[in-house]
Design an enzyme around this catalytic site. Sequence first.
Site, PDB file in Angstrom:
ATOM      1  N   LYS A 139     -19.661 -11.304  54.933  1.00 16.67           N
ATOM      2  CA  LYS A 139     -19.168  -9.971  55.286  1.00 16.67           C
ATOM      3  C   LYS A 139     -20.262  -9.133  55.927  1.00 16.67           C
ATOM      4  CE  LYS A 139     -15.269  -9.358  52.175  1.00 16.67           C
ATOM      5  NZ  LYS A 139     -14.661  -8.513  51.158  1.00 16.67           N
TER       6      LYS A 139
ATOM      7  N   SER B  23     -15.727   3.704  50.902  1.00 14.05           N
ATOM      8  CA  SER B  23     -17.040   3.510  51.531  1.00 14.05           C
ATOM      9  C   SER B  23     -16.903   3.350  53.040  1.00 14.05           C
ATOM     10  CB  SER B  23     -17.726   2.275  50.943  1.00 14.05           C
ATOM     11  OG  SER B  23     -17.978   2.467  49.568  1.00 14.05           O
TER      12      SER B  23
ATOM     13  N   HIS C 282     -16.424   5.931  42.937  1.00 13.61           N
ATOM     14  CA  HIS C 282     -16.849   4.768  42.148  1.00 13.61           C
ATOM     15  C   HIS C 282     -17.463   5.227  40.822  1.00 13.61           C
ATOM     16  CE1 HIS C 282     -17.697   2.573  46.223  1.00 13.61           C
ATOM     17  NE2 HIS C 282     -16.583   2.055  45.724  1.00 13.61           N
TER      18      HIS C 282
ATOM     19  N   ARG D  80      -6.279   4.690  43.920  1.00 13.49           N
ATOM     20  CA  ARG D  80      -6.281   5.958  44.652  1.00 13.49           C
ATOM     21  C   ARG D  80      -4.877   6.332  45.094  1.00 13.49           C
ATOM     22  NH1 ARG D  80     -10.758   3.619  48.660  1.00 13.49           N
ATOM     23  NH2 ARG D  80      -9.221   1.987  48.425  1.00 13.49           N
TER      24      ARG D  80
HETATM   25  O1  PNS Z   1     -15.015  -2.935  47.017  1.00 11.53           O
HETATM   26  P1  PNS Z   1     -14.119  -4.062  47.420  1.00 11.53           P
HETATM   27  O2  PNS Z   1     -14.560  -4.648  48.746  1.00 11.53           O
HETATM   28  O3  PNS Z   1     -12.675  -3.683  47.413  1.00 11.53           O
HETATM   29  O4  PNS Z   1     -14.331  -5.204  46.310  1.00 11.53           O
HETATM   30  C1  PNS Z   1     -13.559  -6.375  46.364  1.00 11.53           C
HETATM   31  C2  PNS Z   1     -13.966  -7.364  45.256  1.00 11.53           C
HETATM   32  C3  PNS Z   1     -15.437  -7.723  45.368  1.00 11.53           C
HETATM   33  C4  PNS Z   1     -13.715  -6.733  43.903  1.00 11.53           C
HETATM   34  C5  PNS Z   1     -13.036  -8.578  45.460  1.00 11.53           C
HETATM   35  O5  PNS Z   1     -13.132  -8.989  46.797  1.00 11.53           O
HETATM   36  C6  PNS Z   1     -13.373  -9.733  44.555  1.00 11.53           C
HETATM   37  O6  PNS Z   1     -13.008  -9.725  43.397  1.00 11.53           O
HETATM   38  N1  PNS Z   1     -14.091 -10.738  45.109  1.00 11.53           N
HETATM   39  C7  PNS Z   1     -14.529 -11.902  44.388  1.00 11.53           C
HETATM   40  C8  PNS Z   1     -13.851 -13.177  44.882  1.00 11.53           C
HETATM   41  C9  PNS Z   1     -12.585 -13.438  44.090  1.00 11.53           C
HETATM   42  O7  PNS Z   1     -12.590 -13.560  42.880  1.00 11.53           O
HETATM   43  N2  PNS Z   1     -11.465 -13.516  44.829  1.00 11.53           N
HETATM   44  C10 PNS Z   1     -10.161 -13.698  44.236  1.00 11.53           C
HETATM   45  C11 PNS Z   1      -9.517 -12.338  43.930  1.00 11.53           C
HETATM   46  S1  PNS Z   1      -7.907 -12.491  43.250  1.00 11.53           S
END
Ligand code: PNS
Length: 163
Positions: free
Chosen positions: A41, A127, A17, A90
């Site tokens: 979550k 993570s 990150h 990745r």
């Molecule tokens: O570290 P992660 O869990 O992969 O992060 C995921 C995250 C928080 C970036 C993604 O779940 C997100 O953007 N959530 C916000 C809700 C949202 O906008 N959802 C529509 C995505 S197209």
Amino acid sequence: MRRAVCPGSFDPVHLGHLDIVGRASVLFDEVVVAVGVNASKNRLFTAEERMEMLTEACAGFGNVRVAGFTGLLTDFCTDQGIVAIVKGLRVAADFDYELQMAQMNASLAPVETVFVPTAPQHSFLASSLIKEVAGLGGDVSGLVPGFVLERLTARIAERSRGA
Ligand code: PNS
């Protein structure tokens, strides 16, 4: 002012990150590291704890700040004047998932997604895996900052005592 966001769960932040955040900080005037605060979550660390660790980890970057967000990422981008979402890639499987999200986000707001290839030495970091390995007694000391390792070790010990 070109402002970007590095969004994620960061449960907890790891070196992969931080590599992406650091590289984004070179490309943009300001980077907001945005912690998704989704109560449904199951997390090892609270949103406040994740933000604390990120704030400490990002202290060395002059143009990076940490914030929490709920709801749609695109709404956060609109509110904060953010023009780009920076995501690390990745492996090929990341691309399939991230492309779909990038296209959905672009349909919701005028925001570009910028993909940054993860450095090879970080390409296996996640993570979830770090928590699993640490929880089973594996050595993750080279994968997270030292102060994150301390908190991770303490939290796993608390959980194993049933605290
Ligand atoms: O570290 P992660 O869990 O992969 O992060 C995921 C995250 C928080 C970036 C993604 O779940 C997100 O953007 N959530 C916000 C809700 C949202 O906008 N959802 C529509 C995505 S197209």
